[in-house]
Design a protein around this motif. Structure first.
Motif, PDB file in Angstrom:
ATOM      1  N   ALA A   1      33.638  51.749  44.176  1.00  0.00           N
ATOM      2  CA  ALA A   1      33.644  53.210  44.180  1.00  0.00           C
ATOM      3  C   ALA A   1      33.777  53.750  45.597  1.00  0.00           C
ATOM      4  CB  ALA A   1      32.367  53.736  43.519  1.00  0.00           C
TER       5      ALA A   1
ATOM      6  N   GLU B   1      36.739  56.011  47.002  1.00  0.00           N
ATOM      7  CA  GLU B   1      36.512  57.291  47.691  1.00  0.00           C
ATOM      8  C   GLU B   1      37.300  57.334  48.997  1.00  0.00           C
ATOM      9  OE1 GLU B   1      32.764  59.877  49.528  1.00  0.00           O
ATOM     10  OE2 GLU B   1      32.456  57.880  48.677  1.00  0.00           O
TER      11      GLU B   1
ATOM     12  N   ALA C   1      40.080  63.516  44.343  1.00  0.00           N
ATOM     13  CA  ALA C   1      39.230  63.873  43.201  1.00  0.00           C
ATOM     14  C   ALA C   1      38.819  65.333  43.221  1.00  0.00           C
ATOM     15  CB  ALA C   1      37.998  62.974  43.179  1.00  0.00           C
TER      16      ALA C   1
ATOM     17  N   LEU D   1      34.929  67.030  42.592  1.00  0.00           N
ATOM     18  CA  LEU D   1      34.038  66.116  41.877  1.00  0.00           C
ATOM     19  C   LEU D   1      33.440  65.116  42.861  1.00  0.00           C
ATOM     20  CD1 LEU D   1      32.929  65.149  39.129  1.00  0.00           C
ATOM     21  CD2 LEU D   1      34.874  63.583  38.995  1.00  0.00           C
TER      22      LEU D   1
ATOM     23  N   PRO E   1      31.470  61.703  44.322  1.00  0.00           N
ATOM     24  CA  PRO E   1      31.421  60.304  43.854  1.00  0.00           C
ATOM     25  C   PRO E   1      30.085  60.000  43.197  1.00  0.00           C
ATOM     26  CG  PRO E   1      31.138  60.412  46.234  1.00  0.00           C
ATOM     27  CD  PRO E   1      31.487  61.805  45.793  1.00  0.00           C
ATOM     28  N   PRO E   2      30.017  58.898  42.402  1.00  0.00           N
ATOM     29  CA  PRO E   2      28.750  58.558  41.706  1.00  0.00           C
ATOM     30  C   PRO E   2      27.616  58.333  42.702  1.00  0.00           C
ATOM     31  CG  PRO E   2      30.572  57.260  40.854  1.00  0.00           C
ATOM     32  CD  PRO E   2      31.092  57.963  42.057  1.00  0.00           C
TER      33      PRO E   2
ATOM     34  N   ALA F   1      29.966  56.285  35.077  1.00  0.00           N
ATOM     35  CA  ALA F   1      30.182  57.296  36.107  1.00  0.00           C
ATOM     36  C   ALA F   1      31.287  56.864  37.068  1.00  0.00           C
ATOM     37  CB  ALA F   1      28.878  57.549  36.866  1.00  0.00           C
TER      38      ALA F   1
ATOM     39  N   GLU G   1      34.669  57.214  35.245  1.00  0.00           N
ATOM     40  CA  GLU G   1      35.056  58.625  35.082  1.00  0.00           C
ATOM     41  C   GLU G   1      35.577  59.193  36.402  1.00  0.00           C
ATOM     42  OE1 GLU G   1      32.994  62.902  33.828  1.00  0.00           O
ATOM     43  OE2 GLU G   1      31.855  61.038  33.772  1.00  0.00           O
ATOM     44  N   TRP G   2      34.857  58.952  37.498  1.00  0.00           N
ATOM     45  CA  TRP G   2      35.314  59.459  38.795  1.00  0.00           C
ATOM     46  C   TRP G   2      36.644  58.839  39.189  1.00  0.00           C
ATOM     47  CZ3 TRP G   2      36.612  57.905  43.635  1.00  0.00           C
ATOM     48  CH2 TRP G   2      36.608  58.885  44.644  1.00  0.00           C
TER      49      TRP G   2
ATOM     50  N   VAL H   1      39.529  60.728  37.434  1.00  0.00           N
ATOM     51  CA  VAL H   1      39.832  62.012  38.066  1.00  0.00           C
ATOM     52  C   VAL H   1      40.588  61.790  39.374  1.00  0.00           C
ATOM     53  CG1 VAL H   1      38.793  64.074  39.097  1.00  0.00           C
ATOM     54  CG2 VAL H   1      37.876  63.145  36.974  1.00  0.00           C
ATOM     55  N   ALA H   2      40.171  60.823  40.177  1.00  0.00           N
ATOM     56  CA  ALA H   2      40.847  60.561  41.448  1.00  0.00           C
ATOM     57  C   ALA H   2      42.277  60.105  41.218  1.00  0.00           C
ATOM     58  CB  ALA H   2      40.064  59.507  42.225  1.00  0.00           C
TER      59      ALA H   2
ATOM     60  N   SER I   1      40.755  50.836  40.339  1.00  0.00           N
ATOM     61  CA  SER I   1      40.278  51.237  39.017  1.00  0.00           C
ATOM     62  C   SER I   1      40.344  50.067  38.046  1.00  0.00           C
ATOM     63  CB  SER I   1      41.118  52.412  38.499  1.00  0.00           C
ATOM     64  OG  SER I   1      40.988  53.538  39.339  1.00  0.00           O
TER      65      SER I   1
END
Length: 1018
Positions: free
Chosen positions: A217, A221, A228, A231, A233-234, A246, A249-250, A253-254, A816
């Motif tokens: 993650a 980022e 993103a 939103l 990051p987790p 989480a 999902e992030w 979006v990214a 991802s």
């Protein structure tokens, strides 16, 4: 398990061997082990435990302590022997601990290793059969037969009342530790620990997976760079639920934001590339017009320069034409120059040759010189025979020198042969003596080889005699033991037979009635009827004794036969060892008739072998000595022959020298005439040869000079004719017009270059595109280049933005994918972690589902404690006249975990209270009941092994008389079930109540034991 006999030596307080007959001691089922404090009552129990397990109970086996008696003599080893029956097998265990003993050599002590021995009694043969001497094997065998460890044995068989009193007052943790040792619940504790380890391992794997997801993650980022949007990051931590969802999902979006950026940057890049292509086309057009304008201007400048150089070009062409005409005269000029050089060279050579001639020939012509040369060559031919004579004289001198050298070499050889022959007799005697000594050694080796066989047989016989002597002693001892056993068996058989006959009389006497006649003698008076003896003897007893007696007789006979065979073999060995013959050096047959010593016979054999080996080594030189003698005899003959040959060669040399002297004198007179005034014929011939060569050289020089003059005159005529035909007035003018190759090539290059330049300029001025471009205004490509550079910068920026967006999309897709894969791999790990963590918390007593916070081991021990309490209550109710009952409680106490509570129910009050509130006497019989109950449960747990002998240690002094009677009644009930109970106590009242006693007497030089079968007064 039933104990039969215990023998301890130098163990604990016992300095000497103390033999305890447990069969007699346990005959009544209840016995007392008493004695003053420190006498060694507990040491008896320690000896039983040491014999079984190799260790004593508790702290008495701690490091630094010794089982050896301080009262025992240093040469008495510490031993414990236990005879018992367990699992239907009669066993005998002998153990000795590690202990110091005096050294067998010298002074001081050494440590003797611990030793063990296990034997089993064979009932059919009445013998003991050895099983093992290994500590580990014996320990495993005993523990398997008893079905319990040393700790369990000490709690079940050697009941320490103090420990169970503390057990009654202990908390749950202390009870758990004791019960865990007795019932071996380590497997359940291992289950708890294994589950805890699995929980920690699973948690570590889950946390590692979460940390990997968080790392992915964080990388996403960094790669997203704001793709993103708003939103965040987790923010989860490793191990928290929902982390994977989480992160995924992030990541989605990214990825969507990154794809939008990629579309925008792609459109911007296409527009920038179109503008760059337009700017490049405009710049290329301007550059091409500027090039054509520059090309046309350069062509005009070159045309003006070419026209200015035309006169010089025409002068070069004229000079090249004159050079071509002069080249036709060049061969005649070259020939004339060569003839002139040859004429000058021949004139110089002729001058030099005439200078070297004698005065009378200095101006001679060629013919006169050739005649003089022929005259000198004739004189040289006349000197050939004289040169051969001179060469032969030199050869004669070399031959005489060779004869002198050969004479000197032969004289040296003669002197060497004379010196060798003078020592010939002494050398031959020495070799003959060596050969004789080698032959004598061979004879000696044969004699010694004949002595070696008997000597070795006597040595082997002596060794066999000594071995059989030891076997004979053992066989004699076995024979004596067999005869003693046969005699003892016969005595037992006769005694049983006599007792059986006596029992017949007692049986008849029991049927006598006063006043009635006896069925045997008929008398009505019965003054001394036979009384029955204790222990009736049956016919089976008598037959068994007779069979044992017969087997013992047969064993004694077999032992006698074996001893006789050994004695016979020993006698044969003695006779062979003392056999007559030629004894070796140092005769071992003693004059007193005693047997020879095997070591001396062996030493004699060794000496014989050494002598034989030495003689054989010396005899091995016989062949070499014979060959050496033959060799020097052949050399003697060769030297005599050589000496005769030297005499012959000397006579031949003398004759040859005389012939050479005569030939040399004849040649000397001939050579004196041929030399003339020279020192040698060769010197005179060399002088004539040099003079002939000089005359020949001068004649050749005269001929060469005449020929060179004719060739020079002919060349002058040819040169004049060639110059005229080429158009030159004189040969000198033609020679001046000639050009060398470099000058000719340079002029031709200048002419060709002017013509090529003129043609190129004409072609370029004729180009239409250049002419049209020259008619246009001047081009300015710099502004167009600046516009193109700006367009290219814009295109590069757009491409960089598009590539960054594309890399961002690729990185986010890859990360991802990694995150999705890690989430899939983490899902079963998290499920396993949740399952294992739930089980670990449940078994550890920390789960909410475990209402009593009871650990798995405590749960199992609670079940065992409940069984122990039930078994103990049966005896406790009887000891307390029905007042007390032991109950197990799994209720929690304060904040502690539950499961191992123990309470007592008082029937008089109907209340349940803690066992710690019992009085001293109550605590004793409660702990005794608990110990007996625990013994029953552990015995059942161990596979139902019957424990026929128990020991109870101390605590009886706290009981009143009535309670003591009730406790003894309970112990009597154990006896009713064929159990034997030993009470270890120094309470005086027990000595009155228990007639069978084992008293431990404390003395200055060590304790002793006394068995009393009829009470204190017996």
């Amino acid at each position: 398990m039933r104990l039969h006999r215990l023998a301890v030596t130098a163990f604990g307080p016992f300095a000497t061997t103390q033999d305890i007959d447990f069969d007699a001691l346990t005959a009544d089922g209840l016995f007392l082990l008493h004695g003053p404090t420190g006498a060694g009552k507990t040491s008896v129990l320690d000896a039983v435990c040491f014999a079984l397990y190799g260790k004593v109970p508790g702290v008495r086996q701690s490091p630094g302590t010794s089982l050896r008696s301080d009262h025992a003599p240093v040469d008495t080893p510490t031993e414990v022997l236990l005879d018992l029956t367990v699992g239907g097998r009669r066993l005998e265990i002998l153990r000795s601990p590690a202990q110091p003993r005096p050294k067998r050599r010298g002074t001081g002590f050494t440590t003797e290793k611990a030793q063990s021995r296990l034997r089993e009694h064979d009932a059919p043969t009445g013998t003991w059969r050895a099983l093992s001497r290994s500590h580990d094997e014996i320990g495993e065998e005993i523990e398997q037969l008893l079905g319990m460890s040393r700790e369990q044995f000490c709690q079940v068989v050697l009941l320490p009342q103090g420990d169970f009193a503390r057990f009654l007052r202990a908390d749950a943790e202390a009870r758990g530790r004791l019960l865990g040792k007795l019932f071996d619940t380590r497997c359940y504790a291992a289950v708890e620990e294994r589950l805890a380890e699995r929980r920690r391992a699973a948690e570590a794997r889950v946390r590692a997976g979460d940390e990997h997801l968080l790392a992915l993650a964080h990388r996403m980022e960094q790669a997203a760079a704001g793709a993103a949007g708003d939103l965040p990051p987790p923010g989860h931590r490793p191990g928290e639920p929902g982390l994977a969802a989480a992160v995924l999902e992030w990541a989605a979006v990214a990825r969507a934001g990154a794809r939008d950026r990629l579309t925008v940057t792609g459109s911007a890049l296409a527009l920038a590339e179109h503008r760059r292509a337009t700017a490049r086309t405009a710049l290329d057009d301007l550059r091409e017009r500027d090039r054509l304008q520059q090309r046309y201007a350069d062509a005009r400048l070159r045309h003006r320069a070419s026209e200015a150089a035309r006169p010089a070009h025409e002068a070069v062409l004229a000079e090249l034409e004159r050079a071509r005409r002069a080249e036709r005269v060049a061969p005649a000029l070259t020939l004339r120059a060569a003839a002139d050089r040859d004429h000058r060279t021949a004139a110089a050579a002729l001058t030099a040759a005439r200078a070297a001639l004698p005065g009378d020939l200095a101006d001679a012509g060629a013919d006169q010189l050739m005649e003089a040369e022929r005259t000198l060559r004739g004189e040289l031919g006349a000197l050939t025979a004289a040169r051969r004579a001179e060469t032969r004289g030199e050869e004669i001198a070399r031959e005489k020198d060779r004869l002198d050298r050969a004479a000197r070499a032969d004289e040296d050889a003669r002197q060497d042969d004379d010196a060798w022959l003078r020592g010939w007799e002494a050398l031959r005697r020495a070799h003959q003596d060596g050969l004789t000594a080698a032959q004598d050694a061979a004879t000696r080796a044969e004699q010694l080889a004949g002595l070696l066989g008997p000597a070795r047989r006597r040595r082997d016989a002596a060794l066999e005699r000594d071995r059989l002597t030891a076997e004979a002693d053992t066989a004699d001892e076995a024979l004596r033991a067999a005869r003693d056993a046969a005699l003892a068996g016969r005595t037992v058989w006769l005694d049983l037979k006599e007792r059986r006959l006596a029992d017949f009389a007692a049986e008849l006497a029991s049927a006598l009635v006063p006043g009635d006649p006896c069925t045997v003698c008929g008398s009505a008076d019965h003054p001394a009827p036979a009384a029955p003896r204790s222990g009736p003897v049956t016919r089976a007893d008598e037959d068994a004794a007779y069979e044992h007696h017969t087997r013992a007789e047969e064993a004694a006979a077999e032992a006698g036969r074996r001893a006789a065979r050994i004695h016979e073999a020993r006698a044969a060995a003695r006779r062979q060892a003392r056999a007559d013959g030629a004894p070796p050096a140092g005769d071992e047959i003693r004059p007193d008739g005693h047997d020879p010593v095997a070591a001396e016979l062996a030493a004699a054999v060794v000496q014989l072998e050494l002598d034989h080996r030495g003689a054989r080594d010396r005899a091995s030189g016989t062949h070499a000595a014979r060959e050496a003698l033959d060799r020097i005899e052949r050399e003697h003959e060769d030297r005599l022959s050589a000496r005769h040959l030297l005499d012959q060669r000397g006579a031949a040399r003398t004759a040859e020298r005389e012939a050479l002297d005569r030939e040399q004198a004849a040649l000397a007179e001939q050579l004196e005439q041929a030399r003339g005034g020279a020192r040698s014929v060769a010197e005179r011939a060399a002088a004539l040869e040099r003079k002939a060569r000089l005359i020949a050289t001068a004649a050749e020089a005269v001929r060469a000079a005449d020929q060179a003059a004719r060739r020079l005159k002919e060349a002058d005529g040819q040169v004049a004719d060639a110059a005229y035909r080429a158009g030159f007035a004189t040969p000198a003018e033609a020679a001046g017009a000639l050009l060398g190759d470099p000058e000719h090539r340079a002029l031709q290059h200048r002419a060709d270059a002017w013509q090529a330049e003129a043609a190129a300029v004409a072609d370029r001025l004729a180009e239409s595109d250049a002419r049209d471009a020259a008619a246009l205004p001047p081009a300015e490509p710099e502004a167009a280049a600046d516009a193109l550079a700006a367009a290219e910068r814009a295109a590069r920026d757009a491409a960089s933005a598009r590539d960054t967006a594309r890399e961002r999309c690729a990185a986010l897709d890859a990360l991802s994918g990694d995150a999705a894969g890690s989430a899939r791999e983490l899902r079963p790990l998290r499920e396993e972690y949740e399952r294992v963590a739930r089980l670990a918390a449940l078994t550890a007593g920390t789960s909410a589902e475990n209402e009593r916070r009871m650990r798995l081991e405590s749960y199992v021990l609670a079940a065992r404690l409940e069984q122990v309490a039930a078994a103990a209550t049966v005896r406790l109710r009887r000891m307390s006249a029905g007042r007390y009952t032991l109950t197990h409680s799994d209720a929690r106490s304060g904040g502690r975990r539950s499961g191992l509570g123990l309470h007592v129910v008082d029937a008089w009050t109907g209340r349940e209270r803690d066992t710690a509130t019992l009085s001293g006497g109550e605590t004793f019989f409660a702990s005794l009941a608990l110990a007996l109950g625990l013994a029953d449960v552990v015995t059942e747990e161990a596979g139902g092994i019957r424990l026929d002998t128990l020991f109870i240690d101390e605590g009886f002094g706290s009981l009143d008389e009535q309670t003591l009677d009730e406790v003894l009644d309970v112990l009597d009930s154990l006896r009713e079930r064929d159990r034997s109970v030993g009470i270890v106590s120094h309470v005086a009242d027990l000595r009155r109540r228990i007639p069978t006693q084992l008293e431990v007497v404390k003395e200055r030089h060590g304790s002793t034991v006394v068995l009393r079968a009829g009470g204190p007064g017996d």
